[in-house]
Motif scaffolding. Structure first.
Motif, PDB file in Angstrom:
ATOM      1  N   ALA A  78      -3.432  39.622  51.240  1.00 18.79           N
ATOM      2  CA  ALA A  78      -4.629  38.868  51.636  1.00 18.79           C
ATOM      3  C   ALA A  78      -5.665  39.715  52.377  1.00 18.79           C
ATOM      4  O   ALA A  78      -6.852  39.636  52.056  1.00 18.79           O
ATOM      5  CB  ALA A  78      -4.237  37.652  52.466  1.00 18.79           C
ATOM      6  N   PRO A  79      -5.291  40.558  53.351  1.00 16.39           N
ATOM      7  CA  PRO A  79      -6.304  41.364  54.036  1.00 16.39           C
ATOM      8  C   PRO A  79      -7.004  42.364  53.107  1.00 16.39           C
ATOM      9  O   PRO A  79      -8.073  42.872  53.425  1.00 16.39           O
ATOM     10  CB  PRO A  79      -5.521  42.115  55.118  1.00 16.39           C
ATOM     11  N   LEU A  80      -6.409  42.630  51.961  1.00 14.56           N
ATOM     12  CA  LEU A  80      -7.010  43.548  50.999  1.00 14.56           C
ATOM     13  C   LEU A  80      -7.880  42.819  49.983  1.00 14.56           C
ATOM     14  O   LEU A  80      -8.342  43.397  49.009  1.00 14.56           O
ATOM     15  CB  LEU A  80      -5.907  44.339  50.275  1.00 14.56           C
ATOM     16  N   GLY A  81      -8.088  41.520  50.199  1.00 10.79           N
ATOM     17  CA  GLY A  81      -8.948  40.736  49.322  1.00 10.79           C
ATOM     18  C   GLY A  81      -8.258  40.211  48.071  1.00 10.79           C
ATOM     19  O   GLY A  81      -8.918  39.766  47.143  1.00 10.79           O
ATOM     20  N   VAL A  82      -6.941  40.254  48.043  1.00 17.49           N
ATOM     21  CA  VAL A  82      -6.191  39.772  46.882  1.00 17.49           C
ATOM     22  C   VAL A  82      -5.509  38.470  47.284  1.00 17.49           C
ATOM     23  O   VAL A  82      -4.557  38.473  48.059  1.00 17.49           O
ATOM     24  CB  VAL A  82      -5.163  40.823  46.410  1.00 17.49           C
ATOM     25  N   ALA A  83      -6.001  37.359  46.749  1.00 19.80           N
ATOM     26  CA  ALA A  83      -5.481  36.047  47.132  1.00 19.80           C
ATOM     27  C   ALA A  83      -4.466  35.507  46.130  1.00 19.80           C
ATOM     28  O   ALA A  83      -3.733  34.594  46.438  1.00 19.80           O
ATOM     29  CB  ALA A  83      -6.639  35.061  47.259  1.00 19.80           C
ATOM     30  N   ARG A  84      -4.418  36.067  44.941  1.00 14.18           N
ATOM     31  CA  ARG A  84      -3.544  35.539  43.901  1.00 14.18           C
ATOM     32  C   ARG A  84      -2.254  36.345  43.808  1.00 14.18           C
ATOM     33  O   ARG A  84      -2.269  37.564  43.880  1.00 14.18           O
ATOM     34  CB  ARG A  84      -4.277  35.578  42.563  1.00 14.18           C
ATOM     35  N   VAL A  85      -1.133  35.642  43.642  1.00 12.65           N
ATOM     36  CA  VAL A  85       0.167  36.271  43.412  1.00 12.65           C
ATOM     37  C   VAL A  85       0.687  35.772  42.070  1.00 12.65           C
ATOM     38  O   VAL A  85       0.708  34.570  41.816  1.00 12.65           O
ATOM     39  CB  VAL A  85       1.171  35.944  44.536  1.00 12.65           C
ATOM     40  N   THR A  86       1.091  36.683  41.222  1.00 15.65           N
ATOM     41  CA  THR A  86       1.636  36.333  39.911  1.00 15.65           C
ATOM     42  C   THR A  86       3.102  36.738  39.880  1.00 15.65           C
ATOM     43  O   THR A  86       3.441  37.873  40.197  1.00 15.65           O
ATOM     44  CB  THR A  86       0.861  37.063  38.796  1.00 15.65           C
ATOM     45  N   ILE A  87       3.958  35.797  39.506  1.00 19.40           N
ATOM     46  CA  ILE A  87       5.390  36.052  39.423  1.00 19.40           C
ATOM     47  C   ILE A  87       5.772  36.266  37.962  1.00 19.40           C
ATOM     48  O   ILE A  87       5.392  35.487  37.090  1.00 19.40           O
ATOM     49  CB  ILE A  87       6.200  34.856  39.986  1.00 19.40           C
ATOM     50  N   ASP A  88       6.506  37.344  37.702  1.00 16.50           N
ATOM     51  CA  ASP A  88       6.963  37.697  36.349  1.00 16.50           C
ATOM     52  C   ASP A  88       5.830  37.704  35.323  1.00 16.50           C
ATOM     53  O   ASP A  88       5.882  37.003  34.315  1.00 16.50           O
ATOM     54  CB  ASP A  88       8.078  36.769  35.892  1.00 16.50           C
ATOM     55  N   PRO A  89       4.788  38.517  35.558  1.00 16.65           N
ATOM     56  CA  PRO A  89       3.697  38.570  34.570  1.00 16.65           C
ATOM     57  C   PRO A  89       4.159  39.287  33.310  1.00 16.65           C
ATOM     58  O   PRO A  89       5.080  40.099  33.324  1.00 16.65           O
ATOM     59  CB  PRO A  89       2.618  39.380  35.291  1.00 16.65           C
ATOM     60  N   LEU A  90       3.495  38.968  32.223  1.00 16.97           N
ATOM     61  CA  LEU A  90       3.703  39.668  30.961  1.00 16.97           C
ATOM     62  C   LEU A  90       2.434  40.431  30.661  1.00 16.97           C
ATOM     63  O   LEU A  90       1.335  39.890  30.771  1.00 16.97           O
ATOM     64  CB  LEU A  90       4.005  38.681  29.837  1.00 16.97           C
ATOM     65  N   LEU A  91       2.577  41.681  30.281  1.00 20.79           N
ATOM     66  CA  LEU A  91       1.396  42.455  29.913  1.00 20.79           C
ATOM     67  C   LEU A  91       1.082  42.202  28.454  1.00 20.79           C
ATOM     68  O   LEU A  91       1.969  42.147  27.610  1.00 20.79           O
ATOM     69  CB  LEU A  91       1.631  43.942  30.145  1.00 20.79           C
ATOM     70  N   ALA A  92      -0.177  42.040  28.175  1.00 21.94           N
ATOM     71  CA  ALA A  92      -0.628  41.861  26.804  1.00 21.94           C
ATOM     72  C   ALA A  92      -1.428  43.082  26.405  1.00 21.94           C
ATOM     73  O   ALA A  92      -2.078  43.707  27.245  1.00 21.94           O
ATOM     74  CB  ALA A  92      -1.489  40.603  26.700  1.00 21.94           C
ATOM     75  N   PRO A  93      -1.399  43.449  25.137  1.00 18.07           N
ATOM     76  CA  PRO A  93      -2.205  44.585  24.720  1.00 18.07           C
ATOM     77  C   PRO A  93      -3.678  44.250  24.885  1.00 18.07           C
ATOM     78  O   PRO A  93      -4.064  43.072  24.843  1.00 18.07           O
ATOM     79  CB  PRO A  93      -1.837  44.777  23.248  1.00 18.07           C
ATOM     80  N   PRO A  94      -4.526  45.262  25.059  1.00 16.40           N
ATOM     81  CA  PRO A  94      -5.955  44.991  25.197  1.00 16.40           C
ATOM     82  C   PRO A  94      -6.498  44.363  23.917  1.00 16.40           C
ATOM     83  O   PRO A  94      -5.950  44.548  22.834  1.00 16.40           O
ATOM     84  CB  PRO A  94      -6.579  46.360  25.453  1.00 16.40           C
ATOM     85  N   ALA A  95      -7.564  43.612  24.061  1.00 14.18           N
ATOM     86  CA  ALA A  95      -8.190  42.980  22.900  1.00 14.18           C
ATOM     87  C   ALA A  95      -8.667  44.052  21.935  1.00 14.18           C
ATOM     88  O   ALA A  95      -9.139  45.119  22.347  1.00 14.18           O
ATOM     89  CB  ALA A  95      -9.357  42.116  23.351  1.00 14.18           C
ATOM     90  N   PRO A  96      -8.574  43.791  20.643  1.00 13.65           N
ATOM     91  CA  PRO A  96      -9.044  44.785  19.684  1.00 13.65           C
ATOM     92  C   PRO A  96     -10.550  44.949  19.802  1.00 13.65           C
ATOM     93  O   PRO A  96     -11.258  44.000  20.151  1.00 13.65           O
ATOM     94  CB  PRO A  96      -8.649  44.202  18.320  1.00 13.65           C
TER      95      PRO A  96
END
Length: 119
Positions: A78-96
């Motif tokens: 939070a002090p670093l400006g990051v308010a969101r926490v994601t649990i077990d994210p999946l990475l997706a390939p970048p959009a073509p």
């Protein structure tokens, strides 16, 4: 009155994730720094994984991690400006990339542009 058990809990209720495996990197002073990722909209998010295998599947076996509870992860990010926490994210390939047009080629017309509006 009888005490409540886990079976009595509402399944839609958010529960703490418990201790998480949080990716870190070595800082310039030798300590650990949280590693943040970006969500699908480009916003920074703190991430935590429920197992080392889940972390390795997304970030690789060489990724360093520490154990933190979800409230501690939120308190540190939070002090670093990051308010969101994601649990077990999946990475997706970048959009073509968008298809490249050749010089002089006109883009296809949208079907809606051909309709005439009546007044």
């Amino acid at each position: 009155m009888d005490s409540l058990t886990i079976e009595d809990a509402d399944p839609e209720e958010r529960r703490p994730a418990g201790p998480l495996y949080v990716p870190v990197r070595l800082g310039s002073a030798g300590g650990h720094q949280l590693r943040f990722l970006r969500d699908e909209f480009g916003a920074r998010t703190a991430v935590g994984f429920t197992s080392p295998d889940a972390l390795a599947a997304v970030l690789g076996r060489d990724q360093r991690w520490i154990r933190l509870a979800e409230p501690a992860l939120r308190a540190l990010s939070a002090p670093l400006g990051v308010a969101r926490v994601t649990i077990d994210p999946l990475l997706a390939p970048p959009a073509p990339p968008a298809p490249r047009r050749r010089r002089g080629q006109t883009p296809p017309l949208c079907a809606r542009r051909d309709h005439v509006l009546s007044s």
